[in-house]
Design a protein around this motif. Sequence first.
Motif, mmCIF file in Angstrom:
data_model
loop_
_atom_site.group_PDB
_atom_site.id
_atom_site.type_symbol
_atom_site.label_atom_id
_atom_site.label_comp_id
_atom_site.label_asym_id
_atom_site.label_seq_id
_atom_site.Cartn_x
_atom_site.Cartn_y
_atom_site.Cartn_z
ATOM 1 N N THR A 62 14.834 -4.669 11.268
ATOM 2 C CA THR A 62 13.830 -3.689 10.877
ATOM 3 C C THR A 62 14.054 -3.241 9.433
ATOM 4 O O THR A 62 15.182 -3.103 8.971
ATOM 5 N N VAL A 63 12.942 -3.030 8.746
ATOM 6 C CA VAL A 63 12.936 -2.498 7.386
ATOM 7 C C VAL A 63 12.108 -1.222 7.422
ATOM 8 O O VAL A 63 10.979 -1.244 7.938
ATOM 9 N N PRO A 64 12.622 -0.092 6.933
ATOM 10 C CA PRO A 64 11.848 1.156 6.969
ATOM 11 C C PRO A 64 10.514 1.001 6.246
ATOM 12 O O PRO A 64 10.450 0.425 5.154
ATOM 13 N N TYR A 65 9.460 1.499 6.861
ATOM 14 C CA TYR A 65 8.118 1.355 6.300
ATOM 15 C C TYR A 65 8.019 2.087 4.971
ATOM 16 O O TYR A 65 8.309 3.275 4.871
ATOM 17 N N SER A 66 7.590 1.375 3.943
ATOM 18 C CA SER A 66 7.412 1.937 2.616
ATOM 19 C C SER A 66 6.426 1.059 1.864
ATOM 20 O O SER A 66 6.636 -0.154 1.758
ATOM 21 N N ILE A 67 5.361 1.655 1.364
ATOM 22 C CA ILE A 67 4.375 0.890 0.616
ATOM 23 C C ILE A 67 5.012 0.249 -0.617
ATOM 24 O O ILE A 67 4.794 -0.924 -0.914
ATOM 25 N N THR A 68 5.813 1.031 -1.314
ATOM 26 C CA THR A 68 6.464 0.514 -2.521
ATOM 27 C C THR A 68 7.333 -0.692 -2.191
ATOM 28 O O THR A 68 7.301 -1.721 -2.877
ATOM 29 N N LYS A 69 8.120 -0.565 -1.124
ATOM 30 C CA LYS A 69 8.990 -1.659 -0.698
ATOM 31 C C LYS A 69 8.176 -2.868 -0.254
ATOM 32 O O LYS A 69 8.520 -4.022 -0.555
ATOM 33 N N LEU A 70 7.085 -2.623 0.445
ATOM 34 C CA LEU A 70 6.251 -3.719 0.924
ATOM 35 C C LEU A 70 5.650 -4.511 -0.234
ATOM 36 O O LEU A 70 5.690 -5.743 -0.248
ATOM 37 N N VAL A 71 5.094 -3.798 -1.209
ATOM 38 C CA VAL A 71 4.521 -4.475 -2.374
ATOM 39 C C VAL A 71 5.604 -5.284 -3.097
ATOM 40 O O VAL A 71 5.379 -6.424 -3.505
ATOM 41 N N ALA A 72 6.790 -4.684 -3.211
ATOM 42 C CA ALA A 72 7.890 -5.394 -3.878
ATOM 43 C C ALA A 72 8.262 -6.660 -3.115
ATOM 44 O O ALA A 72 8.454 -7.733 -3.712
ATOM 45 N N MET A 73 8.367 -6.579 -1.797
ATOM 46 C CA MET A 73 8.726 -7.741 -0.989
ATOM 47 C C MET A 73 7.659 -8.828 -1.099
ATOM 48 O O MET A 73 7.968 -10.025 -1.180
ATOM 49 N N MET A 74 6.408 -8.401 -1.110
ATOM 50 C CA MET A 74 5.322 -9.380 -1.181
ATOM 51 C C MET A 74 5.257 -10.049 -2.551
ATOM 52 O O MET A 74 5.074 -11.261 -2.650
#
Length: 452
Positions: free
Chosen positions: A77-89
């Motif tokens: 699991t990765v804590p939900y974060s828009i910033t983190k999601l955009v970075a991962m993508m």
Amino acid sequence: MPSRAGAPGAPLSRRRFLALSAAGAATGAAALSGCALQVSTGVGGSGETVTVMAKPGDITPELVTQARKDLGVKIVTVPYSITKLVAMMTNGNPPDLVRGVGAVDAPYFAARDVMEDLDPYFAGSGVLRLDDLDPVNDLWRYDGRTQGKGPRYGMAKDFSQDSMFWYNTGLFDEAGVGHPPETDPVTYEEWLDKAKRLTQRKNGQTTVFGGSYNGVLTPNLLASLTVAAGGSLFSDDFSRVDFTTPEARKALGWYIDYCRTRVGPSIIQPDPNTWDGPTYLANRLAMSNSGYWLGGMINTDKKLAPVSRLAPAPVFEGGRRVSPCQAGTGLWMPRKAHNKDAAWRVFEWFFGEAPARARASAGWGIPTLKSLRSLMPAQEDYQKRVLKVQNAELKHFSVIAFTPYASVDSLFALFNQIAPAAMKGEMSVDTLAGRLNSVMNEQLKRGKEQVG
């Protein structure tokens, strides 16, 4: 599977990245398409690792352990974060599954071409059959123009019809206020009148809120209220809002009246508990605009549960009877996910097997598979009463489509900047409507230009 062009790790174009990050709370990354793995037969995935971006309550450590036992799959699991999601993508390494709120996220993400079309997966699944899906799952469909139609991009884990409300009969009786009818809706005007009569104040402080009516987030609450008034907040192509139409003006005026009268929590009168649950359990809230799911908490209090009732969504005089879901929280799969086959197996398990059965029997939401409805709590008389009301309300559900051109959080922020003056009586509702049109339509225009 339909062909997908481009490798899973292909970098995100700058234009698509700006389209995602500029609108605030939204995700994704665009991605030229990639070739999906074979659809799971229901036995694949063992020994694989699936990364899920979620909030702590979505995928608990117990579920991680259970997935390893049931599927042989390791969930990270990765804590939900828009910033983190955009970075991962943008780095070409997205999660395999991502938490989302179907009512507002599905059109936003789908329009930006970052979600995997799950129709072929559903077609091959023996667990998640199309004829078993509750209509609420249509919140996760988008045809390139309108939410509720077209391919499925996700699924809700459970749901409520969020314009329904709970009420405490003890506080009603104490105030001498008549109970709402069981299955016939009150009008919004009647609801507000009752809330005024139920509010208790002492030494200038509110000791009991008469009612709370804030929805999940104000923009989709106002979209729902406008449909209930007989109109639409958005233009036909969802590129503009118009708060000055008679129906939207009626919806906005009612909500501002609710805030001005200070009968319940709002931006100008925050609830110290930050949400309705603890306040309702403390007998300090007579009515809570929370759908069926709040019963999961109410049922833990054996004194409060028998005096609590669930009521249908109110109506506007001369308007439509609608009872939408303003959330529909669930999971979606990024187009560029690396481990789609194992991710789909986790998806099937989470939405259709042991975790789904446990959620259904706990009463924290309506199951999104019709075959699981028989597990909803009905042991006690008060639970049977709630189920009677809820089951009657299901036929009034409909998808209220949301714009794909702005994140709900960005519109929420704009509303919160401007509306307090109107709530305090320092600005007319007509002036507020004009200002909301101006700032929100500028945001929507930018979003439409970015999506293309």
